[in-house]
Design a protein around this motif. Structure first.
Motif, PDB file in Angstrom:
ATOM      1  N   TYR A  78     -88.219 -35.230  -8.157  1.00 24.94           N
ATOM      2  CA  TYR A  78     -88.905 -36.364  -7.526  1.00 24.94           C
ATOM      3  C   TYR A  78     -88.177 -36.824  -6.263  1.00 24.94           C
ATOM      4  N   PHE A 109     -91.077 -28.020  -9.265  1.00 25.94           N
ATOM      5  CA  PHE A 109     -90.013 -27.051  -9.507  1.00 25.94           C
ATOM      6  C   PHE A 109     -90.417 -25.736  -8.827  1.00 25.94           C
ATOM      7  N   ILE A 156     -99.571 -34.024 -19.613  1.00 34.06           N
ATOM      8  CA  ILE A 156     -99.486 -35.204 -20.445  1.00 34.06           C
ATOM      9  C   ILE A 156    -100.933 -35.551 -20.794  1.00 34.06           C
ATOM     10  N   ARG A 202     -98.163 -30.735  -9.861  1.00 40.02           N
ATOM     11  CA  ARG A 202     -96.744 -30.978  -9.584  1.00 40.02           C
ATOM     12  C   ARG A 202     -96.619 -31.659  -8.233  1.00 40.02           C
ATOM     13  N   HIS A 245     -92.915 -33.658  -9.166  1.00 34.80           N
ATOM     14  CA  HIS A 245     -91.895 -32.924  -9.931  1.00 34.80           C
ATOM     15  C   HIS A 245     -92.121 -31.456  -9.636  1.00 34.80           C
ATOM     16  N   ILE A 289     -89.936 -31.412 -21.980  1.00 37.91           N
ATOM     17  CA  ILE A 289     -91.028 -32.345 -22.254  1.00 37.91           C
ATOM     18  C   ILE A 289     -92.346 -31.644 -21.903  1.00 37.91           C
ATOM     19  N   CYS A 307     -92.162 -44.443 -10.149  1.00 41.84           N
ATOM     20  CA  CYS A 307     -92.692 -43.644 -11.275  1.00 41.84           C
ATOM     21  C   CYS A 307     -93.961 -44.285 -11.836  1.00 41.84           C
ATOM     22  N   CYS A 316     -97.750 -43.714 -10.630  1.00 43.21           N
ATOM     23  CA  CYS A 316     -98.542 -42.588 -11.124  1.00 43.21           C
ATOM     24  C   CYS A 316     -98.640 -42.608 -12.649  1.00 43.21           C
TER      25      CYS A 316
HETATM   26  C1  HEC Z   1     -96.934 -39.009  -7.314  1.00 42.77           C
HETATM   27  C2  HEC Z   1     -97.119 -39.294  -8.696  1.00 42.77           C
HETATM   28  C3  HEC Z   1     -95.926 -39.280  -9.665  1.00 42.77           C
HETATM   29  C4  HEC Z   1     -94.750 -39.993  -9.555  1.00 42.77           C
HETATM   30  C5  HEC Z   1     -94.330 -40.951  -8.449  1.00 42.77           C
HETATM   31  C6  HEC Z   1     -93.973 -39.669 -10.737  1.00 42.77           C
HETATM   32  N1  HEC Z   1     -94.662 -38.766 -11.517  1.00 42.77           N
HETATM   33 FE1  HEC Z   1     -94.024 -37.947 -13.295  1.00 42.77          FE
HETATM   34  N2  HEC Z   1     -95.686 -36.755 -13.340  1.00 42.77           N
HETATM   35  C7  HEC Z   1     -96.740 -36.801 -12.446  1.00 42.77           C
HETATM   36  C8  HEC Z   1     -97.713 -35.793 -12.791  1.00 42.77           C
HETATM   37  C9  HEC Z   1     -99.025 -35.528 -12.055  1.00 42.77           C
HETATM   38  C10 HEC Z   1     -97.206 -35.121 -13.945  1.00 42.77           C
HETATM   39  C11 HEC Z   1     -97.836 -33.948 -14.677  1.00 42.77           C
HETATM   40  C12 HEC Z   1     -98.971 -34.491 -15.424  1.00 42.77           C
HETATM   41  C13 HEC Z   1     -99.752 -33.490 -16.163  1.00 42.77           C
HETATM   42  O1  HEC Z   1     -99.814 -32.322 -15.784  1.00 42.77           O
HETATM   43  O2  HEC Z   1    -100.311 -33.927 -17.150  1.00 42.77           O
HETATM   44  C14 HEC Z   1     -95.941 -35.770 -14.274  1.00 42.77           C
HETATM   45  C15 HEC Z   1     -95.140 -35.414 -15.367  1.00 42.77           C
HETATM   46  C16 HEC Z   1     -93.986 -36.087 -15.749  1.00 42.77           C
HETATM   47  C17 HEC Z   1     -93.202 -35.780 -16.940  1.00 42.77           C
HETATM   48  C18 HEC Z   1     -93.532 -34.722 -17.981  1.00 42.77           C
HETATM   49  C19 HEC Z   1     -92.714 -33.471 -17.812  1.00 42.77           C
HETATM   50  C20 HEC Z   1     -93.069 -32.674 -16.608  1.00 42.77           C
HETATM   51  O3  HEC Z   1     -92.163 -32.349 -15.802  1.00 42.77           O
HETATM   52  O4  HEC Z   1     -94.264 -32.341 -16.433  1.00 42.77           O
HETATM   53  C21 HEC Z   1     -92.130 -36.657 -16.933  1.00 42.77           C
HETATM   54  C22 HEC Z   1     -91.020 -36.736 -17.974  1.00 42.77           C
HETATM   55  C23 HEC Z   1     -92.239 -37.496 -15.752  1.00 42.77           C
HETATM   56  N3  HEC Z   1     -93.377 -37.122 -15.047  1.00 42.77           N
HETATM   57  C24 HEC Z   1     -91.327 -38.500 -15.397  1.00 42.77           C
HETATM   58  C25 HEC Z   1     -91.354 -39.199 -14.186  1.00 42.77           C
HETATM   59  C26 HEC Z   1     -90.296 -40.082 -13.721  1.00 42.77           C
HETATM   60  C27 HEC Z   1     -89.028 -40.425 -14.495  1.00 42.77           C
HETATM   61  C28 HEC Z   1     -90.670 -40.548 -12.489  1.00 42.77           C
HETATM   62  C29 HEC Z   1     -89.895 -41.464 -11.533  1.00 42.77           C
HETATM   63  C30 HEC Z   1     -88.536 -41.059 -11.231  1.00 42.77           C
HETATM   64  C31 HEC Z   1     -91.978 -39.962 -12.177  1.00 42.77           C
HETATM   65  N4  HEC Z   1     -92.351 -39.150 -13.224  1.00 42.77           N
HETATM   66  C32 HEC Z   1     -92.697 -40.194 -11.008  1.00 42.77           C
HETATM   67  C33 HEC Z   1     -96.851 -37.643 -11.366  1.00 42.77           C
HETATM   68  C34 HEC Z   1     -95.860 -38.511 -10.903  1.00 42.77           C
END
Ligand code: HEC
Ligand code: HEC
Ligand code: HEC
Ligand code: HEC
Ligand code: HEC
Length: 473
Positions: A147, A323, A196, A318, A321, A192, A157, A160
């Motif tokens: 992130y 990768f 989700i 993604r 996050h 994880i 976080c 979203c």
């Molecule tokens: C721009 C939007 C956004 C932000 C900001 C965001 N996320 Fe996410 N996150 C997502 C999305 C989209 C997914 C994947 C969802 C799915 O495929 O169901 C996700 C998945 C995850 C997952 C599940 C594991 C994975 O890697 O797929 C975790 C844990 C997570 N986020 C933690 C966090 C944390 C902690 C923060 C803040 C530091 C954060 N997220 C900020 C959009 C965001």
């Protein structure tokens, strides 16, 4: 003051007194802490947990213990028949009573605002990126690391993962309570799992900031690659990606225009990587169904599967996050000049070293750079002596790439989280656009390269189109 008499009389027990002590001591601690926050003290995440979660909980526990003690004492005394027929008078002319009443009044006056501030600060704190990303250090560390390197690094976080409004806030607090429990008792799965399944729909999160009908038109994308030869030969691909949206003629066109709200699908696997059945709502409102001819949908799936309407997350799963795969990461960092392509075979060696299995991140941090140095020391001693700085720079870059992508402690290795945007590293768009999804009428979901992007150059050393765009020829 007749009503207050029993409370006075009956609160002289151990439980109530413990309650009073807990409440007053945590209360005073919290007052001091909040005063220092006002003066600019920044607590670290762990102090934050103590300050916003644990202390207020003890404070409330104390408040609850006081009436419990009174009630138990009442029952016990009634049982024993020792309840006084008349409670001793609360006589304000007695200085002892006056002091007690004053004390209770003052404590209440202090307690109410403390409680209010504590609950407010507690929720604000739990919404913070610091709490989500750093407090649950190991659990969320991979997502937090990726992130911080993403275009959304300044988006919290919760923007979203929770979004605005009370119902989702409550829902997230309920599942959050379970998550804190799971983390405390080490019950969470590694890695994880994604997607989700109860993630809030994109309409209420992403679309607070981006709106799909905005016409994005075409986007020029230039991808630089290096080869596995001694010179790390550079080539470029140039694509004009048809993002689209609602165009000036008010038609829905391109990648954004042709899916949102129009495409639904069924997926048998949890990760939604196989998509045997797709439906598409045409402009005239009729619906065309497509089924894979290679892996046709099972009857059970057609009857009971969850029909998901495509939204932003089906392609941008993604967005933050992100990768990488080793090849992509090495190409990107070399293209960005993070390390030099003048070292012989650096492209190939870098990818090989990144793909090796290291027991932990700590081991990788020392072994990765050392293996790189060793490679040049043994195979290219002259280069090793002449280009020490470039080798160190490359060693640093390798660790940077590894650090953002591999987390053995969470079982996250290369490619664990598929990225659905594209079709080179993962099936992505080709989950549907594979040329094998056909309708009964013989239509197919297009695999025409030019439907999604114009390929202006593919793996060329010096694409002519880039000179033309730059105004030369
Ligand atoms: C721009 C939007 C956004 C932000 C900001 C965001 N996320 Fe996410 N996150 C997502 C999305 C989209 C997914 C994947 C969802 C799915 O495929 O169901 C996700 C998945 C995850 C997952 C599940 C594991 C994975 O890697 O797929 C975790 C844990 C997570 N986020 C933690 C966090 C944390 C902690 C923060 C803040 C530091 C954060 N997220 C900020 C959009 C965001
Ligand atoms: C709170 C506002 C906010 C939310 C919510 C948000 N974004 Fe963004 N997003 C941004 C900003 C700001 C940028 C531009 C960052 C930049 O240009 O550096 C951006 C950039 C992007 C980009 C372009 C990235 C790139 O490589 O240039 C994509 C794609 C994107 N967002 C998708 C999403 C998706 C999908 C979601 C929902 C899961 C989402 N965003 C939620 C604010 C937001
Ligand atoms: C069918 C797949 C798909 C869906 C659905 C989709 N996108 Fe995209 N989007 C793409 C692709 C592909 C690109 C181009 C990415 C690139 O090459 O950088 C893109 C680009 C973007 C960009 C960058 C635009 C720019 O001008 O650089 C943003 C922002 C974005 N999408 C947001 C969203 C949001 C928000 C949604 C949901 C409302 C959404 N997208 C739905 C595939 C999709
Ligand atoms: C869940 C299945 C599914 C996925 C995944 C998917 N699409 Fe589609 N897409 C469709 C369907 C169905 C149509 C409409 C039928 C058609 O035009 O071929 C379509 C149409 C399109 C069109 C319009 C084609 C035309 O001829 O006008 C474009 C462009 C497109 N998709 C791009 C993408 C891109 C880029 C991705 C990946 C980021 C993607 N799609 C992922 C199902 C999907
Ligand atoms: C359904 C839409 C779709 C179709 C069909 C499609 N592509 Fe792509 N392609 C994409 C998207 C989306 C990307 C990612 C763009 C980006 O990286 O920003 C991409 C990326 C690429 C890239 C650059 C990737 C890289 O890292 O080198 C190449 C090359 C490419 N496509 C070739 C092709 C060829 C050849 C075909 C025809 C067989 C094809 N594509 C068909 C959607 C499509």
């Amino acid at each position: 003051m007749r009503v207050a008499r029993p409370a006075f009389y009956l609160s002289q027990n151990l439980i109530s007194r413990t309650g009073v002590v807990l409440t007053t001591t945590t209360g005073i601690t919290l007052v001091i802490a909040f005063a220092s926050l006002l003066l600019g003290y920044q607590p670290n995440p762990y102090v934050g947990i103590l300050l916003y979660l644990i202390l207020p909980s003890i404070f409330v526990l104390g408040l609850i213990l006081i009436p419990i003690g009174i009630y138990k004492d009442f029952r016990k005394q009634r049982h024993l028949g020792t309840l006084p027929t008349a409670y001793p008078r609360v006589d304000f002319s007695q200085s002892g009573i006056r002091r007690t009443v004053m004390f209770v009044a003052i404590m209440t006056a202090i307690n109410v605002p403390i409680f209010a501030i504590a609950s407010y600060r507690g929720t604000v704190y739990m919404e913070s990126t610091q709490f989500c990303g750093q407090t649950c250090h190991q659990v969320m560390y991979p997502e937090y690391t990726a992130y911080q390197r993403s275009p959304h690094a300044r988006v919290a976080c919760v923007e979203c993962h929770i979004g605005p409004g009370a119902p989702w806030f409550v829902r997230s607090k309920l599942s959050g309570t379970y998550q804190v429990f799971a983390v405390t008792f080490n019950l969470y799965p590694r890695p994880i799992p994604t997607p989700i399944h109860n993630l809030r729909p994109a309409r209420e999160t992403c679309e607070q900031c981006h709106w799909p009908e905005r016409f994005s038109g075409d986007k020029l994308v230039i991808r630089t690659k290096f080869a596995d030869d001694e010179k790390n030969s550079l080539t470029r691909s140039v694509l004009l990606v048809h993002i689209g949206g609602r165009n000036p003629d008010r038609k829905l066109v391109g990648i954004h225009g042709r899916h949102l709200g129009l495409v639904a699908y069924l997926a048998p696997d949890k990760k939604r990587q196989e998509i045997p059945w797709v439906s598409y709502r045409n402009e005239d409102g009729t619906v065309t169904e497509f089924a894979s001819t290679e892996a046709p949908p099972k009857a059970d799936l057609l009857a009971h599967g969850e029909r998901r309407t495509m939204d932003c997350m089906d392609c941008h799963n993604r967005p933050t996050h992100t990768f990488d795969m080793p090849e992509g990461a090495v190409n990107r960092e070399m293209a960005a000049g993070r390390f030099s392509s003048s070292l012989p075979f650096i492209h190939e060696v870098a990818i090989d070293l990144l793909k090796k299995d290291y027991r932990s991140r700590a081991v990788a941090e020392t072994e990765l750079p050392e293996a790189l140095r060793q490679y040049y020391r043994e195979n290219y001693p002259a280069v090793y002596n002449a280009q020490r700085a470039a080798i160190e720079e490359a060693a640093k870059a390798l660790w940077y790439i590894y650090e953002g992508n591999v987390f053995p402690e969470m079982n996250i290795a290369w490619g664990i989280y598929p990225n659905n945007l594209g079709h080179n590293d993962f099936p992505g768009c080709f989950r549907c656009h594979d040329g094998n999804h056909k309708s009964k009428g013989g239509k197919e979901i297009t695999q025409d390269c030019n439907a999604c992007h114009a390929l202006l150059a593919m793996d060329e050393a010096d694409p002519k189109i880039l000179h033309e765009l730059a105004g030369g020829n």
